[in-house]
Scaffold this active site. Structure first.
Site, PDB file in Angstrom:
ATOM      1  N   CYS A 157      -3.148  -2.336   8.986  1.00 11.38           N
ATOM      2  CA  CYS A 157      -3.472  -1.448   7.855  1.00 11.38           C
ATOM      3  C   CYS A 157      -4.217  -0.166   8.227  1.00 11.38           C
ATOM      4  O   CYS A 157      -3.740   0.925   7.938  1.00 11.38           O
ATOM      5  CB  CYS A 157      -4.271  -2.222   6.814  1.00 11.38           C
ATOM      6  SG  CYS A 157      -3.298  -3.513   6.015  1.00 11.38           S
ATOM      7  N   HIS A 204     -20.102  -3.409  13.396  1.00 12.93           N
ATOM      8  CA  HIS A 204     -20.070  -4.058  14.705  1.00 12.93           C
ATOM      9  C   HIS A 204     -19.328  -3.149  15.679  1.00 12.93           C
ATOM     10  O   HIS A 204     -18.125  -2.909  15.511  1.00 12.93           O
ATOM     11  CB  HIS A 204     -19.381  -5.424  14.616  1.00 12.93           C
ATOM     12  CG  HIS A 204     -20.059  -6.335  13.640  1.00 12.93           C
ATOM     13  ND1 HIS A 204     -21.274  -6.941  13.921  1.00 12.93           N
ATOM     14  CD2 HIS A 204     -19.739  -6.699  12.389  1.00 12.93           C
ATOM     15  CE1 HIS A 204     -21.658  -7.650  12.864  1.00 12.93           C
ATOM     16  NE2 HIS A 204     -20.736  -7.522  11.928  1.00 12.93           N
ATOM     17  N   ALA A 205     -20.054  -2.668  16.652  1.00 13.93           N
ATOM     18  CA  ALA A 205     -19.402  -1.781  17.628  1.00 13.93           C
ATOM     19  C   ALA A 205     -18.389  -2.581  18.433  1.00 13.93           C
ATOM     20  O   ALA A 205     -18.579  -3.770  18.688  1.00 13.93           O
ATOM     21  CB  ALA A 205     -20.463  -1.179  18.542  1.00 13.93           C
ATOM     22  N   THR A 208       0.861  -1.178   0.000  1.00  9.91           N
ATOM     23  CA  THR A 208       0.000   0.000   0.000  1.00  9.91           C
ATOM     24  C   THR A 208       0.902   1.234   0.000  1.00  9.91           C
ATOM     25  O   THR A 208       1.645   1.451   0.960  1.00  9.91           O
ATOM     26  CB  THR A 208      -0.894  -0.013   1.251  1.00  9.91           C
ATOM     27  OG1 THR A 208      -1.650  -1.224   1.237  1.00  9.91           O
ATOM     28  CG2 THR A 208      -1.824   1.180   1.284  1.00  9.91           C
ATOM     29  N   PHE A 214      -6.276  -6.248  -1.264  1.00  7.89           N
ATOM     30  CA  PHE A 214      -7.388  -5.992  -0.342  1.00  7.89           C
ATOM     31  C   PHE A 214      -7.662  -7.163   0.589  1.00  7.89           C
ATOM     32  O   PHE A 214      -8.680  -7.187   1.272  1.00  7.89           O
ATOM     33  CB  PHE A 214      -8.659  -5.671  -1.147  1.00  7.89           C
ATOM     34  CG  PHE A 214      -8.524  -4.447  -2.003  1.00  7.89           C
ATOM     35  CD1 PHE A 214      -8.690  -3.179  -1.454  1.00  7.89           C
ATOM     36  CD2 PHE A 214      -8.194  -4.540  -3.343  1.00  7.89           C
ATOM     37  CE1 PHE A 214      -8.553  -2.040  -2.239  1.00  7.89           C
ATOM     38  CE2 PHE A 214      -8.052  -3.408  -4.135  1.00  7.89           C
ATOM     39  CZ  PHE A 214      -8.229  -2.154  -3.583  1.00  7.89           C
TER      40      PHE A 214
HETATM   41  N1  LIG Z   1      -1.294  -7.322   6.274  1.00  6.22           N
HETATM   42  C1  LIG Z   1      -2.386  -7.101   5.579  1.00  6.22           C
HETATM   43  O1  LIG Z   1      -3.480  -7.559   5.899  1.00  6.22           O
HETATM   44  C2  LIG Z   1      -2.320  -6.250   4.325  1.00  6.22           C
HETATM   45  C3  LIG Z   1      -3.439  -6.212   3.473  1.00  6.22           C
HETATM   46  C4  LIG Z   1      -3.368  -5.452   2.303  1.00  6.22           C
HETATM   47  C5  LIG Z   1      -2.227  -4.714   2.029  1.00  6.22           C
HETATM   48  N2  LIG Z   1      -1.164  -4.737   2.890  1.00  6.22           N
HETATM   49  C6  LIG Z   1       0.032  -3.958   2.527  1.00  6.22           C
HETATM   50  O2  LIG Z   1       1.009  -4.863   2.018  1.00  6.22           O
HETATM   51  C7  LIG Z   1       2.326  -4.430   2.377  1.00  6.22           C
HETATM   52  C8  LIG Z   1       3.032  -5.544   3.132  1.00  6.22           C
HETATM   53  O3  LIG Z   1       2.328  -5.766   4.348  1.00  6.22           O
HETATM   54  P1  LIG Z   1       2.607  -7.045   5.252  1.00  6.22           P
HETATM   55  O4  LIG Z   1       1.624  -7.012   6.352  1.00  6.22           O
HETATM   56  O5  LIG Z   1       2.725  -8.231   4.374  1.00  6.22           O
HETATM   57  O6  LIG Z   1       4.083  -6.651   5.798  1.00  6.22           O
HETATM   58  P2  LIG Z   1       5.089  -7.554   6.641  1.00  6.22           P
HETATM   59  O7  LIG Z   1       5.819  -6.613   7.523  1.00  6.22           O
HETATM   60  O8  LIG Z   1       4.358  -8.735   7.211  1.00  6.22           O
HETATM   61  O9  LIG Z   1       6.105  -8.117   5.526  1.00  6.22           O
HETATM   62  C9  LIG Z   1       6.995  -7.337   4.779  1.00  6.22           C
HETATM   63  C10 LIG Z   1       8.190  -8.208   4.449  1.00  6.22           C
HETATM   64  O10 LIG Z   1       9.039  -7.534   3.520  1.00  6.22           O
HETATM   65  C11 LIG Z   1      10.378  -7.883   3.805  1.00  6.22           C
HETATM   66  N3  LIG Z   1      11.283  -6.920   3.136  1.00  6.22           N
HETATM   67  C12 LIG Z   1      11.457  -5.596   3.404  1.00  6.22           C
HETATM   68  N4  LIG Z   1      12.338  -5.061   2.510  1.00  6.22           N
HETATM   69  C13 LIG Z   1      12.717  -6.063   1.682  1.00  6.22           C
HETATM   70  C14 LIG Z   1      13.576  -6.137   0.542  1.00  6.22           C
HETATM   71  N5  LIG Z   1      14.226  -5.059   0.074  1.00  6.22           N
HETATM   72  N6  LIG Z   1      13.744  -7.328  -0.053  1.00  6.22           N
HETATM   73  C15 LIG Z   1      13.092  -8.421   0.392  1.00  6.22           C
HETATM   74  N7  LIG Z   1      12.246  -8.412   1.443  1.00  6.22           N
HETATM   75  C16 LIG Z   1      12.053  -7.237   2.076  1.00  6.22           C
HETATM   76  C17 LIG Z   1      10.428  -7.883   5.316  1.00  6.22           C
HETATM   77  O11 LIG Z   1      11.531  -8.614   5.800  1.00  6.22           O
HETATM   78  C18 LIG Z   1       9.085  -8.530   5.649  1.00  6.22           C
HETATM   79  O12 LIG Z   1       9.189  -9.932   5.797  1.00  6.22           O
HETATM   80  C19 LIG Z   1       2.120  -3.152   3.202  1.00  6.22           C
HETATM   81  O13 LIG Z   1       2.247  -2.051   2.351  1.00  6.22           O
HETATM   82  C20 LIG Z   1       0.701  -3.273   3.700  1.00  6.22           C
HETATM   83  O14 LIG Z   1       0.116  -2.025   3.950  1.00  6.22           O
HETATM   84  C21 LIG Z   1      -1.189  -5.497   4.016  1.00  6.22           C
END
Ligand SMILES: NC(=O)c1ccc[n+]([C@@H]2O[C@H](COP(=O)([O-])OP(=O)(O)OC[C@H]3O[C@@H](n4cnc5c(N)ncnc54)[C@H](O)[C@@H]3O)[C@@H](O)[C@H]2O)c1
Length: 438
Positions: free
Chosen positions: A263, A254-255, A122, A152
Site C-alpha cells: 500500500c 520505529h526506525a 484504494t 484500513f
Molecule cells: N493489502 C492490503 O493490506 C490493503 C489494505 C487496504 C486497502 N488495500 C487496497 O485494496 C485493494 C486490493 O488489494 P489486495 O492487496 O487485496 O490486492 P490483491 O492483488 O491481493 O487482490 C486483488 C484480486 O482481484 C482479482 N481481480 C482483478 N480483477 C478482477 C475482476 N474483474 N473480477 C474478479 N477478480 C478480479 C485478482 O485476481 C486478485 O486476486 C487495492 O486497491 C489495495 O490498495 C489493500
C-alpha cells in the site's frame, strides 16, 4: 444481507470472510481460477493469522462461497464490493484503475435489478464518479448507487482490524445507500466504532491521506535515526520521548529499513500524481517517497560497512524477507532491494523467512534459502535481521554465534539491545542507536 465481493485478494478475502462471520451471505468472486480452486479446496492463497479457520467455518455454515462466475453473484447481491488491485501504473506512478473499471463494466452487465456498488479498493478521487458513468452508460434505467468505503486493515492483523476498526469511512451521496451501508456494518455496532459518513470524493481522499501520513511518520523517524547515528543519540529514546505526547502518539515511530508493502509505496505515488494534476502538489509526500527510496538503496552499504567495507566473496545471512511480520506478502519489501545490492557487491546471500520464502524465491534469484535461521547463519560472515518476526526475537544467540564465521549482526529492526549483544561477543549494529559502551 447478500453481498458479492469482486476480487478475492488480501482485502477481498478477509473482508468477505469477516462479513460472512457477521452473518451476511457472501459470494467471493475472482478471475484467478487457481485461487478459487484452492479456496474451494480449503487452501488459503495468503498467510493471514486466523483466516483459514474463519473461512472454513463460514463455508461449512454456507454463508461464504467462492466462484469465478461474476454475473450470478452480482445478480443475487444487494451490495457489490469491488476489492480488486490498484497497483501503480508502470511508467508514471498513477494508480492503474483498469481492474476497477473492468470490474465496473462486468457488474453493470450483470446487475439488471440494480444494487449498491461499493469501492473497497484504494482509488483516486473521482474514481467513483467514473464508475457511476460506466454503469449508467451500460444500464441507463437501473437503480444503483456508487459508494466509497476504503479499507484500513493491516496485513498480519487483518481480521482484528476488520472486526475492531478504529473507524469506518463511508462516502455516499444518497441517503438510501447510507442506510444500506449502515446495515452492512450493523453487526459491528456492539464494538461501537465511529462511522464517518462523508461525500464520496472525501472518502476516497481520506484513504490516501491516511497512508501518506503514516508513510511520512515512518520516514520522519528514520531520518531522526540517521541524525542520532551522526550525533550519538538514541532513536528509541527519542521516539519514546516524543511518542508519549498525545498529539504525536507512539505508533509508527520505529526506525527501520524504510517502508514497503502493498500500500504505502503505490498510494503515496498515486497521491502525489493526483495532487500534481490538481495543481496542488504535496511536496512533503514527494520528499517522503524519495527519502524512502534512497534509504532502501543505502541498506546494502550499511551491511557492507559492518562487514569491514567489503562483502566480496563473503556470505551474508538475511533473516526476514516479507515487508513486515505475519504476512507472506513480498510487495516492495526492503529485502528486494537489499539482497540484490549485496549480491552486486559480490556477496553470497543465505535467506530465511517463516512464511515468505515461497513468494520470495522467484523474486530473489541467486539467493540460497534455508528452513531455519540457524541453517541460514551457518558459515556466514554476517547476519542481518530485516523483518521483525517473533521467531527472531528470541534466537539462541550462542547457537547463532557458533554458526557464524564472524560474529557480525546488523539489526535493521532494533529487536536486540546493543549491551546484550556486546556482552555476548557480537559486533552489533542497529538503527539510530549508539553502540554499547565498552
Ligand atoms: N493489502 C492490503 O493490506 C490493503 C489494505 C487496504 C486497502 N488495500 C487496497 O485494496 C485493494 C486490493 O488489494 P489486495 O492487496 O487485496 O490486492 P490483491 O492483488 O491481493 O487482490 C486483488 C484480486 O482481484 C482479482 N481481480 C482483478 N480483477 C478482477 C475482476 N474483474 N473480477 C474478479 N477478480 C478480479 C485478482 O485476481 C486478485 O486476486 C487495492 O486497491 C489495495 O490498495 C489493500
Amino acid at each position: 444481507m447478500r453481498i458479492a465481493m469482486i476480487g478475492t485478494g488480501y482485502v477481498g478475502l478477509v473482508s468477505g470472510a469477516c462479513f460472512a462471520d457477521f452473518g451476511h451471505e457472501v459470494a467471493c468472486v475472482d478471475k484467478d481460477h487457481a485461487k478459487i480452486a484452492a479456496l474451494r479446496a480449503g487452501q488459503m492463497p495468503i498467510f493471514e493469522p486466523g483466516l483459514d479457520e474463519m473461512v472454513a467455518r463460514n463455508v461449512r455454515e454456507r454463508r461464504l462461497s467462492f466462484s469465478t462466475d461474476l454475473p450470478p453473484a452480482v445478480r443475487n447481491a444487494e451490495v457489490v464490493f469491488v476489492a480488486v488491485g490498484t497497483p501503480a501504473r508502470r511508467g508514471d506512478g498513477h494508480a492503474d484503475l483498469s481492474f476497477v473499471y473492468d470490474a465496473a463494466r462486468e457488474i453493470a452487465q450483470a446487475a439488471d435489478g440494480g444494487c449498491v456498488i461499493v469501492t473497497k479498493s484504494t482509488v483516486p478521487v473521482g474514481t467513483g464518479d467514473e464508475i457511476e458513468n460506466i454503469v449508467r452508460a451500460a444500464r441507463p434505467a437501473a437503480k444503483f448507487s456508487v459508494v466509497s468505503n476504503p479499507e484500513f486493515l493491516r496485513e498480519g492483523a487483518a481480521i482484528t482490524d476488520f472486526k475492531r476498526p478504529d473507524r469506518i469511512v463511508i462516502g455516499a451521496d444518497d441517503e438510501q445507500a447510507r442506510a444500506i451501508m449502515r446495515e452492512v456494518y450493523r453487526p459491528l455496532y456492539l464494538n461501537a466504532p465511529p462511522i464517518l459518513f462523508t461525500d464520496r470524493r472525501t472518502a476516497e481522499l481520506i484513504k490516501y491521506a491516511a497512508n501518506a501520513f503514516l508513510a511520512t511518520k515512518i520516514t520522519f523517524i528514520n531520518e531522526i535515526a540517521d541524525l542520532c547515528e551522526a550525533v550519538g543519540a538514541d532513536v528509541q529514546e527519542v521516539a519514546r520521548g516524543i511518542g508519549l505526547d498525545n498529539r504525536i502518539g507512539s505508533k509508527f515511530l520505529h526506525a527501520g529499513p524504510g517502508y514497503g508493502g502493498s500500500c504505502f509505496p503505490k498510494d503515496t505515488l498515486a497521491l502525489i500524481k493526483t495532487a500534481q494534476e490538481a495543481d496542488a502538489p504535496i511536496n512533503i509526500v514527494e520528499t517522503v517517497i524519495s527519502v524512502n527510496d534512497a534509504r532502501k538503496k543505502a541498506l546494502a552499504r550499511r551491511v557492507i560497512d559492518a562487514c569491514g567495507h567489503s562483502v566480496e566473496g563473503k556470505t551474508v545471512a538475511v533473516l526476514g524477507l516479507t515487508f513486515k511480520p505475519n504476512t507472506d506478502d513480498m510487495r516492495e519489501a526492503p529485502s528486494l532491494v537489499l539482497i540484490p545490492g549485496l549480491q552486486a557487491s559480490g556477496a553470497v546471500v543465505h535467506a530465511h523467512d517463516p512464511q515468505g520464502m515461497k513468494h520470495a524465491k522467484p523474486m530473489l534469484p541467486g539467493t540460497r534459502f534455508f528452513e531455519t535461521p540457524y541453517e541460514a547463519a551457518e558459515g556466514a560472515d554476517a547476519l542481518v535481521i530485516v523483518t521483525e518476526w517473533d521467531a527472531y526475537r528470541a534466537l539462541d544467540l550462542e547457537r547463532i554465534k557458533q554458526s557464524l564465521k564472524s560474529p557480525v549482526v546488523v539489526d535493521l529492526r532494533n529487536i536486540y539491545r546493543p549491551e546484550e549483544m556486546a556482552d555476548k561477543g557480537f559486533r552489533y549494529t542497529s538503527i539510530g542507536r549508539p553502540p554499547a559502551k565498552s
